[in-house]
Design a protein around this motif. Structure first.
Motif, PDB file in Angstrom:
ATOM      1  N   GLY A   6       0.804  -1.210   0.000  1.00 43.70           N
ATOM      2  CA  GLY A   6       0.000   0.000   0.000  1.00 43.70           C
ATOM      3  C   GLY A   6       0.835   1.257   0.000  1.00 43.70           C
ATOM      4  O   GLY A   6       2.055   1.223  -0.200  1.00 43.70           O
ATOM      5  N   ARG A   7       0.146   2.371   0.247  1.00 47.24           N
ATOM      6  CA  ARG A   7       0.808   3.676   0.244  1.00 47.24           C
ATOM      7  C   ARG A   7       0.104   4.596   1.217  1.00 47.24           C
ATOM      8  O   ARG A   7      -1.129   4.626   1.286  1.00 47.24           O
ATOM      9  CB  ARG A   7       0.772   4.281  -1.146  1.00 47.24           C
ATOM     10  CG  ARG A   7       1.500   5.613  -1.231  1.00 47.24           C
ATOM     11  CD  ARG A   7       2.347   5.682  -2.462  1.00 47.24           C
ATOM     12  NE  ARG A   7       3.061   6.947  -2.563  1.00 47.24           N
ATOM     13  CZ  ARG A   7       4.358   7.071  -2.368  1.00 47.24           C
ATOM     14  NH1 ARG A   7       5.074   6.013  -2.070  1.00 47.24           N
ATOM     15  NH2 ARG A   7       4.949   8.231  -2.477  1.00 47.24           N
ATOM     16  N   LEU A   8       0.908   5.340   1.952  1.00 54.28           N
ATOM     17  CA  LEU A   8       0.432   6.383   2.851  1.00 54.28           C
ATOM     18  C   LEU A   8       0.889   7.710   2.275  1.00 54.28           C
ATOM     19  O   LEU A   8       2.084   7.890   2.019  1.00 54.28           O
ATOM     20  CB  LEU A   8       1.012   6.199   4.254  1.00 54.28           C
ATOM     21  CG  LEU A   8       0.682   7.316   5.242  1.00 54.28           C
ATOM     22  CD1 LEU A   8      -0.629   6.993   5.937  1.00 54.28           C
ATOM     23  CD2 LEU A   8       1.782   7.480   6.249  1.00 54.28           C
ATOM     24  N   GLY A   9      -0.044   8.614   2.041  1.00 50.09           N
ATOM     25  CA  GLY A   9       0.325   9.927   1.517  1.00 50.09           C
ATOM     26  C   GLY A   9       0.319   9.956   0.002  1.00 50.09           C
ATOM     27  O   GLY A   9      -0.050   8.994  -0.659  1.00 50.09           O
ATOM     28  N   LEU A 107     -10.582   3.896   8.700  1.00 46.87           N
ATOM     29  CA  LEU A 107     -10.185   2.904   7.703  1.00 46.87           C
ATOM     30  C   LEU A 107     -11.436   2.185   7.225  1.00 46.87           C
ATOM     31  O   LEU A 107     -12.176   1.627   8.033  1.00 46.87           O
ATOM     32  CB  LEU A 107      -9.199   1.893   8.308  1.00 46.87           C
ATOM     33  CG  LEU A 107      -7.911   2.451   8.905  1.00 46.87           C
ATOM     34  CD1 LEU A 107      -7.125   1.345   9.594  1.00 46.87           C
ATOM     35  CD2 LEU A 107      -7.081   3.122   7.832  1.00 46.87           C
ATOM     36  N   ASN A 108     -11.661   2.187   5.922  1.00 41.42           N
ATOM     37  CA  ASN A 108     -12.825   1.527   5.336  1.00 41.42           C
ATOM     38  C   ASN A 108     -12.367   0.313   4.546  1.00 41.42           C
ATOM     39  O   ASN A 108     -11.533   0.443   3.648  1.00 41.42           O
ATOM     40  CB  ASN A 108     -13.583   2.486   4.420  1.00 41.42           C
ATOM     41  CG  ASN A 108     -14.065   3.700   5.172  1.00 41.42           C
ATOM     42  OD1 ASN A 108     -14.708   3.578   6.201  1.00 41.42           O
ATOM     43  ND2 ASN A 108     -13.724   4.875   4.673  1.00 41.42           N
ATOM     44  N   ARG A 109     -12.952  -0.836   4.878  1.00 38.50           N
ATOM     45  CA  ARG A 109     -12.554  -2.085   4.223  1.00 38.50           C
ATOM     46  C   ARG A 109     -13.564  -2.460   3.148  1.00 38.50           C
ATOM     47  O   ARG A 109     -14.768  -2.413   3.357  1.00 38.50           O
ATOM     48  CB  ARG A 109     -12.459  -3.200   5.257  1.00 38.50           C
ATOM     49  CG  ARG A 109     -11.966  -4.483   4.651  1.00 38.50           C
ATOM     50  CD  ARG A 109     -11.791  -5.548   5.682  1.00 38.50           C
ATOM     51  NE  ARG A 109     -11.103  -6.669   5.081  1.00 38.50           N
ATOM     52  CZ  ARG A 109     -10.536  -7.614   5.760  1.00 38.50           C
ATOM     53  NH1 ARG A 109     -10.567  -7.583   7.066  1.00 38.50           N
ATOM     54  NH2 ARG A 109      -9.934  -8.600   5.149  1.00 38.50           N
ATOM     55  N   ARG A 115      -9.056   1.523   2.481  1.00 38.00           N
ATOM     56  CA  ARG A 115      -8.780   2.922   2.154  1.00 38.00           C
ATOM     57  C   ARG A 115      -9.206   3.751   3.357  1.00 38.00           C
ATOM     58  O   ARG A 115     -10.206   3.446   3.997  1.00 38.00           O
ATOM     59  CB  ARG A 115      -9.568   3.381   0.933  1.00 38.00           C
ATOM     60  CG  ARG A 115      -9.084   2.766  -0.341  1.00 38.00           C
ATOM     61  CD  ARG A 115      -9.823   3.353  -1.543  1.00 38.00           C
ATOM     62  NE  ARG A 115      -9.336   2.778  -2.760  1.00 38.00           N
ATOM     63  CZ  ARG A 115      -8.346   3.264  -3.488  1.00 38.00           C
ATOM     64  NH1 ARG A 115      -7.731   4.350  -3.093  1.00 38.00           N
ATOM     65  NH2 ARG A 115      -7.962   2.669  -4.588  1.00 38.00           N
ATOM     66  N   GLY A 116      -8.435   4.784   3.646  1.00 42.41           N
ATOM     67  CA  GLY A 116      -8.798   5.587   4.795  1.00 42.41           C
ATOM     68  C   GLY A 116      -7.986   6.849   4.899  1.00 42.41           C
ATOM     69  O   GLY A 116      -7.331   7.280   3.945  1.00 42.41           O
ATOM     70  N   ILE A 127      -4.518   6.857   3.090  1.00 42.72           N
ATOM     71  CA  ILE A 127      -3.831   5.574   3.075  1.00 42.72           C
ATOM     72  C   ILE A 127      -4.645   4.589   2.240  1.00 42.72           C
ATOM     73  O   ILE A 127      -5.879   4.656   2.218  1.00 42.72           O
ATOM     74  CB  ILE A 127      -3.591   5.016   4.491  1.00 42.72           C
ATOM     75  CG1 ILE A 127      -2.723   3.768   4.417  1.00 42.72           C
ATOM     76  CG2 ILE A 127      -4.895   4.773   5.219  1.00 42.72           C
ATOM     77  CD1 ILE A 127      -2.013   3.418   5.678  1.00 42.72           C
ATOM     78  N   ARG A 128      -3.917   3.714   1.538  1.00 43.91           N
ATOM     79  CA  ARG A 128      -4.539   2.640   0.769  1.00 43.91           C
ATOM     80  C   ARG A 128      -3.713   1.385   0.975  1.00 43.91           C
ATOM     81  O   ARG A 128      -2.489   1.411   0.870  1.00 43.91           O
ATOM     82  CB  ARG A 128      -4.582   2.984  -0.716  1.00 43.91           C
ATOM     83  CG  ARG A 128      -5.274   1.935  -1.557  1.00 43.91           C
ATOM     84  CD  ARG A 128      -4.930   2.023  -3.025  1.00 43.91           C
ATOM     85  NE  ARG A 128      -3.511   2.101  -3.321  1.00 43.91           N
ATOM     86  CZ  ARG A 128      -2.673   1.054  -3.314  1.00 43.91           C
ATOM     87  NH1 ARG A 128      -3.094  -0.137  -2.990  1.00 43.91           N
ATOM     88  NH2 ARG A 128      -1.395   1.221  -3.617  1.00 43.91           N
ATOM     89  N   LEU A 129      -4.373   0.282   1.282  1.00 40.39           N
ATOM     90  CA  LEU A 129      -3.693  -0.991   1.503  1.00 40.39           C
ATOM     91  C   LEU A 129      -4.403  -2.107   0.761  1.00 40.39           C
ATOM     92  O   LEU A 129      -5.627  -2.194   0.800  1.00 40.39           O
ATOM     93  CB  LEU A 129      -3.680  -1.357   2.996  1.00 40.39           C
ATOM     94  CG  LEU A 129      -2.932  -0.453   3.954  1.00 40.39           C
ATOM     95  CD1 LEU A 129      -3.252  -0.839   5.388  1.00 40.39           C
ATOM     96  CD2 LEU A 129      -1.451  -0.550   3.698  1.00 40.39           C
ATOM     97  N   ASP A 130      -3.622  -2.960   0.116  1.00 41.51           N
ATOM     98  CA  ASP A 130      -4.132  -4.218  -0.425  1.00 41.51           C
ATOM     99  C   ASP A 130      -3.739  -5.288   0.581  1.00 41.51           C
ATOM    100  O   ASP A 130      -2.553  -5.538   0.803  1.00 41.51           O
ATOM    101  CB  ASP A 130      -3.512  -4.507  -1.793  1.00 41.51           C
ATOM    102  CG  ASP A 130      -3.941  -3.494  -2.833  1.00 41.51           C
ATOM    103  OD1 ASP A 130      -5.127  -3.114  -2.820  1.00 41.51           O
ATOM    104  OD2 ASP A 130      -3.102  -3.079  -3.645  1.00 41.51           O
TER     105      ASP A 130
END
Length: 161
Positions: A6-9, A107-109, A115-116, A127-130
């Motif tokens: 993922g990525r923050l920022g 944070l929304n799943r 994503r959050g 922030i976005r995470l897989d």
């Protein structure tokens, strides 16, 4: 083994997040190969424990999940900050830091993606995470740890950034 990415920022001032979860330990990195910090968080005695960064330039991670709530402490006794997140089927909400100097976390799943945002609409960072098969509490630990690294960089970069 499950992979977390993922990525923050944003594109220029953000941080990449990468990790591998083997069911016992999350090993990964916040930032780039040359300008980042390693992350190691594993199952301890009823809790999650680990470290972000090196021995001299890093911080400890201690966390427990109690009744659908993640109680997280990053850092030591004098320079540490707490985060508390409450999990729902849709994601997690909470706060990192104190009442006046902390930030809200949302944070929304959606399936295997989170994503959050940390902070407010105008003074925050996305922030976005897989996730893959990584449990949401571990992903939340990685996200809050990345936010601490990002916030420290923003503070040292000063107002010109």
């Amino acid at each position: 083994m499950s992979v977390l990415q993922g990525r923050l920022g944003g594109f220029t001032a953000g941080l990449d997040l990468n990790g591998d979860w083997d069911g016992q330990q999350l090993r990964g990195r916040v930032g780039t190969f040359t300008d980042g910090q390693n992350v190691v968080v594993g199952l301890g005695q009823g809790a999650l424990e680990g470290r972000v960064g090196s021995f001299t330039d890093g911080f400890d991670v201690r966390a427990e999940v109690v009744g659908g709530q993640l109680q997280l402490h990053l850092g030591g006794y004098t320079d540490g900050l707490d985060a508390v997140l409450t999990f729902t089927p849709e994601g997690a909400t909470g706060r990192y830091g104190g009442y006046t100097d902390g930030v809200d976390i949302a944070l929304n799943r959606d399936a295997e993606e989170v994503r959050g945002r940390f902070g407010s609409f105008t003074q925050g960072v996305d922030i976005r995470l897989d996730l893959g098969d990584v449990p949401l509490p571990l992903a939340a630990i990685m996200a809050v740890s990345a936010y601490r690294v990002w916030a420290a960089r923003e503070q040292t970069a000063g107002p010109s950034r």
